[in-house]
Design a protein around this motif. Structure first.
Motif, PDB file in Angstrom:
ATOM      1  N   GLU A   1      -8.655   2.914  -0.272  1.00 55.65           N
ATOM      2  CA  GLU A   1      -7.910   1.834  -0.935  1.00 55.65           C
ATOM      3  C   GLU A   1      -6.472   1.709  -0.463  1.00 55.65           C
ATOM      4  O   GLU A   1      -6.037   0.609  -0.102  1.00 55.65           O
TER       5      GLU A   1
ATOM      6  N   PHE B   1      -4.976  -1.637   1.193  1.00 58.47           N
ATOM      7  CA  PHE B   1      -3.919  -2.382   0.492  1.00 58.47           C
ATOM      8  C   PHE B   1      -2.715  -2.582   1.412  1.00 58.47           C
ATOM      9  O   PHE B   1      -2.123  -3.658   1.440  1.00 58.47           O
TER      10      PHE B   1
ATOM     11  N   GLU C   1     -12.976   4.971  -2.338  1.00 61.77           N
ATOM     12  CA  GLU C   1     -11.738   4.796  -3.110  1.00 61.77           C
ATOM     13  C   GLU C   1     -10.548   5.397  -2.374  1.00 61.77           C
ATOM     14  O   GLU C   1      -9.424   4.921  -2.516  1.00 61.77           O
TER      15      GLU C   1
ATOM     16  N   LEU D   1     -11.230  -5.767   2.252  1.00 61.62           N
ATOM     17  CA  LEU D   1     -11.081  -5.454   0.832  1.00 61.62           C
ATOM     18  C   LEU D   1     -12.296  -5.923   0.027  1.00 61.62           C
ATOM     19  O   LEU D   1     -12.777  -5.216  -0.856  1.00 61.62           O
TER      20      LEU D   1
ATOM     21  N   ALA E   1     -14.666  -3.422  -1.968  1.00 60.52           N
ATOM     22  CA  ALA E   1     -14.850  -3.597  -3.409  1.00 60.52           C
ATOM     23  C   ALA E   1     -16.339  -3.679  -3.758  1.00 60.52           C
ATOM     24  O   ALA E   1     -16.792  -3.085  -4.745  1.00 60.52           O
TER      25      ALA E   1
END
Ligand SMILES: [Fe+2]
Length: 91
Positions: free
Chosen positions: A77, A81, A74, A23, A27
């Motif tokens: 993601e 997650f 993106e 992550l 990011a």
């Protein structure tokens, strides 16, 4: 750009869980792509303002590539997650 990547190195130093590391890396990659989009957008507007036709075409192509890269990151993601959630529940 060097500041952006060194920031990632500093943050990764204290992160052990593989999902959390993914992550953090993602990011920072998104952050870099957004930075590139901002810079190429500005350069493209300037090239258009100065009637630099060839440069405008090249910058427009590069900008499209940067935007595609940001969208691709993106899109990852939700998967990251989910992995982070699963990793967090093991404790
Ligand atoms: Fe890029």
């Amino acid at each position: 750009m060097r500041g952006l990547t060194s920031g990632m190195d500093a943050r990764l130093g204290g992160v052990r869980a593989p999902q959390a590391r993914d992550l953090v890396i993602m990011a920072h990659c998104v952050r870099i792509e957004r930075y590139e989009i901002t810079v190429y957008s500005l350069a493209l507007r300037l090239a258009r303002k100065l009637d630099m036709g060839h440069e405008s075409v090249v910058l427009d192509w590069i900008l499209a590539q940067e935007m595609a890269a940001a969208r691709g990151l993106e899109a990852l993601e939700p998967v990251l997650f989910q992995l982070a959630e699963k990793g967090g529940r093991k404790k």
